[in-house]
Design an enzyme around this catalytic site. Structure first.
Site, PDB file in Angstrom:
ATOM      1  N   MET A 150      87.541  58.147  14.620  1.00  0.00           N
ATOM      2  CA  MET A 150      86.202  58.294  14.078  1.00  0.00           C
ATOM      3  C   MET A 150      85.216  57.650  15.055  1.00  0.00           C
ATOM      4  O   MET A 150      84.879  56.484  14.929  1.00  0.00           O
ATOM      5  CB  MET A 150      86.117  57.648  12.701  1.00  0.00           C
ATOM      6  CG  MET A 150      84.768  57.728  12.117  1.00  0.00           C
ATOM      7  SD  MET A 150      84.578  57.262  10.374  1.00  0.00           S
ATOM      8  CE  MET A 150      86.068  56.537   9.870  1.00  0.00           C
ATOM      9  N   PRO A 151      84.740  58.406  16.061  1.00  0.00           N
ATOM     10  CA  PRO A 151      83.807  57.849  17.044  1.00  0.00           C
ATOM     11  C   PRO A 151      82.443  57.539  16.434  1.00  0.00           C
ATOM     12  O   PRO A 151      81.949  58.255  15.554  1.00  0.00           O
ATOM     13  CB  PRO A 151      83.674  58.952  18.085  1.00  0.00           C
ATOM     14  CG  PRO A 151      84.785  59.890  17.838  1.00  0.00           C
ATOM     15  CD  PRO A 151      85.153  59.751  16.395  1.00  0.00           C
ATOM     16  N   TYR A 152      81.870  56.469  16.935  1.00  0.00           N
ATOM     17  CA  TYR A 152      80.500  56.083  16.588  1.00  0.00           C
ATOM     18  C   TYR A 152      79.777  55.885  17.906  1.00  0.00           C
ATOM     19  O   TYR A 152      80.197  55.073  18.731  1.00  0.00           O
ATOM     20  CB  TYR A 152      80.499  54.790  15.770  1.00  0.00           C
ATOM     21  CG  TYR A 152      79.117  54.202  15.579  1.00  0.00           C
ATOM     22  CD1 TYR A 152      78.306  54.617  14.533  1.00  0.00           C
ATOM     23  CD2 TYR A 152      78.623  53.247  16.459  1.00  0.00           C
ATOM     24  CE1 TYR A 152      77.044  54.091  14.364  1.00  0.00           C
ATOM     25  CE2 TYR A 152      77.361  52.713  16.290  1.00  0.00           C
ATOM     26  CZ  TYR A 152      76.573  53.141  15.246  1.00  0.00           C
ATOM     27  OH  TYR A 152      75.322  52.616  15.080  1.00  0.00           O
TER      28      TYR A 152
ATOM     29  N   PHE B  90      80.071  60.193  14.541  1.00  0.00           N
ATOM     30  CA  PHE B  90      78.756  59.707  14.119  1.00  0.00           C
ATOM     31  C   PHE B  90      77.913  59.401  15.359  1.00  0.00           C
ATOM     32  O   PHE B  90      78.374  58.712  16.264  1.00  0.00           O
ATOM     33  CB  PHE B  90      78.891  58.432  13.284  1.00  0.00           C
ATOM     34  CG  PHE B  90      79.632  58.655  12.000  1.00  0.00           C
ATOM     35  CD1 PHE B  90      78.945  58.938  10.837  1.00  0.00           C
ATOM     36  CD2 PHE B  90      81.021  58.608  11.965  1.00  0.00           C
ATOM     37  CE1 PHE B  90      79.634  59.163   9.644  1.00  0.00           C
ATOM     38  CE2 PHE B  90      81.722  58.828  10.792  1.00  0.00           C
ATOM     39  CZ  PHE B  90      81.019  59.107   9.631  1.00  0.00           C
TER      40      PHE B  90
END
Length: 76
Positions: free
Chosen positions: A1-3, A47
């Site tokens: 889940m990249p931010y 995100f």
């Protein structure tokens, strides 16, 4: 889940304008696409946040951006 957090200066002083909604949309899509292409990340869990920072709140080389730009001969 990249931010991913993109920080850019808000040009034109406190009342200044930053990038347009279209430019922000292009940044978000471009970063999302790049993460999918390079790292195989799912766009649905990527995100991207864009923070606009007032020029006086951003420093380079020990100076606020307007002073730094003046010193470099660039427009403030």
């Amino acid at each position: 889940m990249p931010y991913v957090n993109i920080k850019i200066t808000r040009e034109g002083g406190p009342e200044g304008t930053g990038p347009s909604a279209e430019e922000k949309s292009r940044l978000i899509k471009g970063v999302t696409d790049l993460l999918q292409e390079v790292l195989g990340k799912d766009p649905a869990t990527t995100f991207v946040v864009i923070d606009e920072v007032a020029l006086d709140d951003w420093g380079i080389g020990g100076l606020p951006v307007p002073d730094y730009r003046r010193q470099q001969g660039s427009p403030a």
